[in-house]
Every structure is written in C-alpha cells, then in structure tokens.
Design a protein around this motif. Structure first.
Motif, PDB file in Angstrom:
ATOM      1  N   ALA A   1      40.577  38.034  41.869  1.00  0.00           N
ATOM      2  CA  ALA A   1      40.223  37.331  40.288  1.00  0.00           C
ATOM      3  C   ALA A   1      41.649  36.954  39.540  1.00  0.00           C
ATOM      4  CB  ALA A   1      39.658  38.343  39.573  1.00  0.00           C
ATOM      5  N   GLY A   2      41.420  35.974  39.073  1.00  0.00           N
ATOM      6  CA  GLY A   2      42.797  35.420  38.301  1.00  0.00           C
ATOM      7  C   GLY A   2      42.907  36.126  36.839  1.00  0.00           C
ATOM      8  N   LEU A   3      43.721  36.002  36.085  1.00  0.00           N
ATOM      9  CA  LEU A   3      44.396  36.591  34.857  1.00  0.00           C
ATOM     10  C   LEU A   3      43.097  36.314  33.909  1.00  0.00           C
ATOM     11  CD1 LEU A   3      46.212  37.995  33.058  1.00  0.00           C
ATOM     12  CD2 LEU A   3      47.378  35.839  32.471  1.00  0.00           C
ATOM     13  N   GLY A   4      42.661  35.079  33.940  1.00  0.00           N
ATOM     14  CA  GLY A   4      41.657  34.761  32.856  1.00  0.00           C
ATOM     15  C   GLY A   4      40.450  35.564  33.001  1.00  0.00           C
ATOM     16  N   GLU A   5      39.973  35.608  34.251  1.00  0.00           N
ATOM     17  CA  GLU A   5      38.900  36.499  34.647  1.00  0.00           C
ATOM     18  C   GLU A   5      38.933  37.736  34.017  1.00  0.00           C
ATOM     19  OE1 GLU A   5      36.834  35.456  38.673  1.00  0.00           O
ATOM     20  OE2 GLU A   5      39.209  34.320  38.831  1.00  0.00           O
ATOM     21  N   VAL A   6      40.221  38.509  34.560  1.00  0.00           N
ATOM     22  CA  VAL A   6      40.543  39.811  34.169  1.00  0.00           C
ATOM     23  C   VAL A   6      40.341  40.031  32.727  1.00  0.00           C
ATOM     24  CG1 VAL A   6      41.988  41.760  34.158  1.00  0.00           C
ATOM     25  CG2 VAL A   6      41.649  40.321  36.328  1.00  0.00           C
ATOM     26  N   ALA A   7      40.939  39.060  31.769  1.00  0.00           N
ATOM     27  CA  ALA A   7      41.068  39.182  30.244  1.00  0.00           C
ATOM     28  C   ALA A   7      39.623  39.012  29.981  1.00  0.00           C
ATOM     29  CB  ALA A   7      41.994  38.122  29.773  1.00  0.00           C
ATOM     30  N   ASP A   8      38.695  38.109  30.379  1.00  0.00           N
ATOM     31  CA  ASP A   8      37.321  37.837  30.108  1.00  0.00           C
ATOM     32  C   ASP A   8      36.606  39.236  30.337  1.00  0.00           C
ATOM     33  OD1 ASP A   8      37.956  35.346  29.128  1.00  0.00           O
ATOM     34  OD2 ASP A   8      37.105  34.357  30.935  1.00  0.00           O
ATOM     35  N   GLU A   9      36.698  39.757  31.500  1.00  0.00           N
ATOM     36  CA  GLU A   9      36.012  40.836  31.785  1.00  0.00           C
ATOM     37  C   GLU A   9      36.319  42.296  31.030  1.00  0.00           C
ATOM     38  OE1 GLU A   9      33.431  43.539  34.121  1.00  0.00           O
ATOM     39  OE2 GLU A   9      33.665  41.539  34.220  1.00  0.00           O
ATOM     40  N   LEU A  10      37.629  42.217  30.270  1.00  0.00           N
ATOM     41  CA  LEU A  10      37.937  43.460  29.548  1.00  0.00           C
ATOM     42  C   LEU A  10      37.739  43.011  28.146  1.00  0.00           C
ATOM     43  CD1 LEU A  10      41.321  44.623  31.379  1.00  0.00           C
ATOM     44  CD2 LEU A  10      39.148  45.642  31.646  1.00  0.00           C
ATOM     45  N   GLY A  11      37.574  41.820  27.654  1.00  0.00           N
ATOM     46  CA  GLY A  11      37.590  41.371  26.374  1.00  0.00           C
ATOM     47  C   GLY A  11      38.912  41.386  25.688  1.00  0.00           C
TER      48      GLY A  11
ATOM     49  N   GLY B   1      48.076  33.316  42.806  1.00  0.00           N
ATOM     50  CA  GLY B   1      48.108  33.930  41.582  1.00  0.00           C
ATOM     51  C   GLY B   1      47.199  34.828  41.125  1.00  0.00           C
ATOM     52  N   ARG B   2      46.138  35.017  42.196  1.00  0.00           N
ATOM     53  CA  ARG B   2      44.941  35.776  41.754  1.00  0.00           C
ATOM     54  C   ARG B   2      45.450  37.385  41.967  1.00  0.00           C
ATOM     55  NH1 ARG B   2      39.649  33.776  44.543  1.00  0.00           N
ATOM     56  NH2 ARG B   2      41.254  33.517  46.079  1.00  0.00           N
ATOM     57  N   TYR B   3      44.954  38.243  41.530  1.00  0.00           N
ATOM     58  CA  TYR B   3      44.850  39.622  41.978  1.00  0.00           C
ATOM     59  C   TYR B   3      43.871  40.181  42.757  1.00  0.00           C
ATOM     60  CZ  TYR B   3      48.362  39.422  38.255  1.00  0.00           C
ATOM     61  OH  TYR B   3      49.577  38.994  37.601  1.00  0.00           O
ATOM     62  N   ARG B   4      44.158  41.161  43.696  1.00  0.00           N
ATOM     63  CA  ARG B   4      43.138  41.844  44.824  1.00  0.00           C
ATOM     64  C   ARG B   4      43.616  43.296  44.364  1.00  0.00           C
ATOM     65  NH1 ARG B   4      45.550  43.230  49.289  1.00  0.00           N
ATOM     66  NH2 ARG B   4      47.334  41.370  50.200  1.00  0.00           N
ATOM     67  N   LEU B   5      42.586  44.252  45.027  1.00  0.00           N
ATOM     68  CA  LEU B   5      43.003  45.581  44.862  1.00  0.00           C
ATOM     69  C   LEU B   5      44.341  45.865  46.123  1.00  0.00           C
ATOM     70  CD1 LEU B   5      39.526  47.341  45.331  1.00  0.00           C
ATOM     71  CD2 LEU B   5      41.151  47.058  43.380  1.00  0.00           C
ATOM     72  N   GLY B   6      45.247  46.890  45.601  1.00  0.00           N
ATOM     73  CA  GLY B   6      46.374  46.948  46.590  1.00  0.00           C
ATOM     74  C   GLY B   6      46.216  48.249  47.638  1.00  0.00           C
ATOM     75  N   ALA B   7      47.114  48.072  48.523  1.00  0.00           N
ATOM     76  CA  ALA B   7      47.005  48.919  49.434  1.00  0.00           C
ATOM     77  C   ALA B   7      47.287  50.594  49.144  1.00  0.00           C
ATOM     78  CB  ALA B   7      48.229  48.559  50.442  1.00  0.00           C
ATOM     79  N   GLN B   8      47.843  50.687  48.275  1.00  0.00           N
ATOM     80  CA  GLN B   8      48.127  52.155  47.656  1.00  0.00           C
ATOM     81  C   GLN B   8      46.759  52.666  47.297  1.00  0.00           C
ATOM     82  OE1 GLN B   8      50.267  54.070  47.834  1.00  0.00           O
ATOM     83  NE2 GLN B   8      49.640  55.861  46.513  1.00  0.00           N
ATOM     84  N   LEU B   9      45.739  51.941  46.723  1.00  0.00           N
ATOM     85  CA  LEU B   9      44.465  52.287  46.256  1.00  0.00           C
ATOM     86  C   LEU B   9      43.784  52.974  47.538  1.00  0.00           C
ATOM     87  CD1 LEU B   9      42.809  52.896  43.755  1.00  0.00           C
ATOM     88  CD2 LEU B   9      41.722  50.691  44.314  1.00  0.00           C
ATOM     89  N   PHE B  10      43.900  51.910  48.498  1.00  0.00           N
ATOM     90  CA  PHE B  10      43.092  52.141  49.677  1.00  0.00           C
ATOM     91  C   PHE B  10      43.674  53.563  50.440  1.00  0.00           C
ATOM     92  CE2 PHE B  10      42.301  47.888  49.303  1.00  0.00           C
ATOM     93  CZ  PHE B  10      40.896  47.861  49.282  1.00  0.00           C
ATOM     94  N   ALA B  11      45.009  53.763  50.267  1.00  0.00           N
ATOM     95  CA  ALA B  11      45.558  54.734  50.983  1.00  0.00           C
ATOM     96  C   ALA B  11      45.202  55.854  50.349  1.00  0.00           C
ATOM     97  CB  ALA B  11      47.262  54.516  50.982  1.00  0.00           C
TER      98      ALA B  11
END
Length: 259
Positions: free
Chosen positions: A20-30, A55-65
């Motif tokens: 998700a992009g920065l704008g999508e994250v901001a909209d999701e969080l309000g 420029g989009r973000y996804r879940l990182g490897a540390q979370l899966f580890a």
C-alpha cells in the motif's frame, strides 16, 4: 493504549492484504500523510515493514521471523495443562490431550480421575483412530482429500458393537464432528467407557490439539458425560485463546474496567 502504538498496529492488517502507498495508509488510519510517514519510517527501521522500489510499503521480514519463532516455541501441552487440571477438578474424571502425528493420534498429557475406577491409558500411546473422540476431532479438521485418503487406508477393528464399521461410516462421522464442533466415543472402544471431547484451535482456526473427558459408565452414564459438554468446550476454547494469544471479550472488558 498509546495512540501512536494503536495507529502503528493499525498499519499491519492493511499491509497484510498487500502493498500500500503512503496515501492509502494515511486514509486507513484517518491521519495526515506526515503522521503516517513517521509511523511507517519507525516500522521500517525495525524491519516490520519494507519500502519497495515503487514507493509502496509491505510487511517486513522481521515480522515474519518473529511470527515463525513464536509458533515454533509454542508448547500446547504446557499451555493446556493448567486448564486440564481445572477441568479434572471440576468433573473428577480423566482428562486427555492429544495431537495428530502422521497417521497416529497420540496422548501428550493426562490428568487421572479421582475415582477408584480409572481408565488405562498413558502419555505417548496412540489412540484407536476410528473410535476415539480426540482422534475424530483431529482427523475431521483435515482437508477433504486427506480425510478420504486416510479413511481408505486404515483398518476398522470391531472393538465393540458400537465401533465404526467402515470408511463410509467413518467419513460420515467426521463430517458430523466438523459440523457440530465436538466428538464422542460412547462405548465404541470399550463397552464400559465413554468420552466426549472438543478441539483446541490455533490462530488460523485450524485444530492443533484435542482434549477430552473420559469416564467408566459405573461412575457416570453416557448421558451424564454428554451433559459436561459445555464445560469441556469452554475449556478447549480457553486453551485455544491462550495458545493463540487472544482474549475473550469479557476479559477485555474487565481489564478496561480495572485500568
């Protein structure tokens, strides 16, 4: 909960659905994009999210580890044991916990009955697949193809007149167990022994273990044992919550009132 922590945690379920992009994250969080960016940068630094080339973000490897390590270190027997002891105290009957290992269902924990007449069973011993309540619970959760394959290759000993006679009957019983969410062995292995059980589920809803209450008919009738189902299922649900790291709504509400 801290507002910043709550917002940061709110990002993870969104990214679990895909980048998700920065704008999508901001909209999701309000929130404003600058606030969302600050949270994303913090999570990125910790390895919990990753910024892609687009420029989009996804879940990182540390979370899966961390998730993999947590699952690997979970011991359902250790988590369940206090609940088994409590169920034993409440009912007085024998309590078992079992796991599926390849084509065998094995007892991994047991709390003995307080009555003089007891069941003979031991930790590490495989249970009769076609009649035991814990076996039905674990096998009923298998994908349909695996259930049918297993049903076709196992034997169907006639322990008693109530034993499951063949693969077709076994598959019907497993389907019933899936629908009702519990299982019973009412004289299927031994005429004088009855058992009811319920599944322990992991975070994904799959059955990871099964627990049961067993008793001789001279101690309690089959009907009397079935009446314990709400207590048995409640215990299994409590083990599931502890294993999955979740709480029930009443406990959440109580903690909010106490804070």
């Amino acid at each position: 909960m801290s507002q910043s922590v709550e917002r940061a945690l709110g990002i993870l379920p969104l990214l679990a659905k895909g980048p998700a992009g920065l704008g999508e994250v901001a909209d999701e969080l309000g929130v404003h994009k600058s606030t969302a960016l600050r949270l994303l940068r913090t999570l990125h630094e910790r390895g919990f999210v990753y910024r892609q080339a687009d420029g989009r973000y996804r879940l990182g490897a540390q979370l899966f580890a961390l998730a993999a390590e947590a699952v690997e270190n979970l011991d359902v027997r250790e988590i369940a044991h206090p609940h088994l002891v409590a169920l034993n105290k409440a009912t007085g009957h024998t309590i078992h916990l079992a796991l599926l290992q390849d084509d065998e269902v094995v007892y991994i924990d047991k709390v003995d009955s307080r009555y003089p007449v007891r069941m003979y069973s031991r930790i590490g011993k495989p249970v009769p697949l076609t009649v035991a309540a814990v076996a039905k619970l674990l096998l009923a959760d298998l994908p349909e193809g695996e259930r049918r394959s297993l049903a076709a290759r196992i034997d169907y000993p006639r322990y008693t007149a109530r034993s499951t006679p063949d693969a077709a009957a076994f598959l019907r019983e497993l389907e019933l167990v899936r629908e009702q969410g519990w299982a019973a062995d009412l004289g299927g292995h031994e005429e004088s022994i009855n058992c009811v059980g319920a599944p322990v589920r992991g975070p994904d809803g799959r059955v990871v273990a099964a627990l049961s209450v067993s008793a001789p008919s001279v101690v309690v009738t089959a009907e009397g044992l079935v009446e314990l189902l709400p207590l048995v299922r409640g215990t299994a649900d409590a083990v599931s919550r502890d294993y999955s790291g979740s709480q029930d709504p009443q406990q959440d509400q109580q903690e909010e009132e106490d804070s």
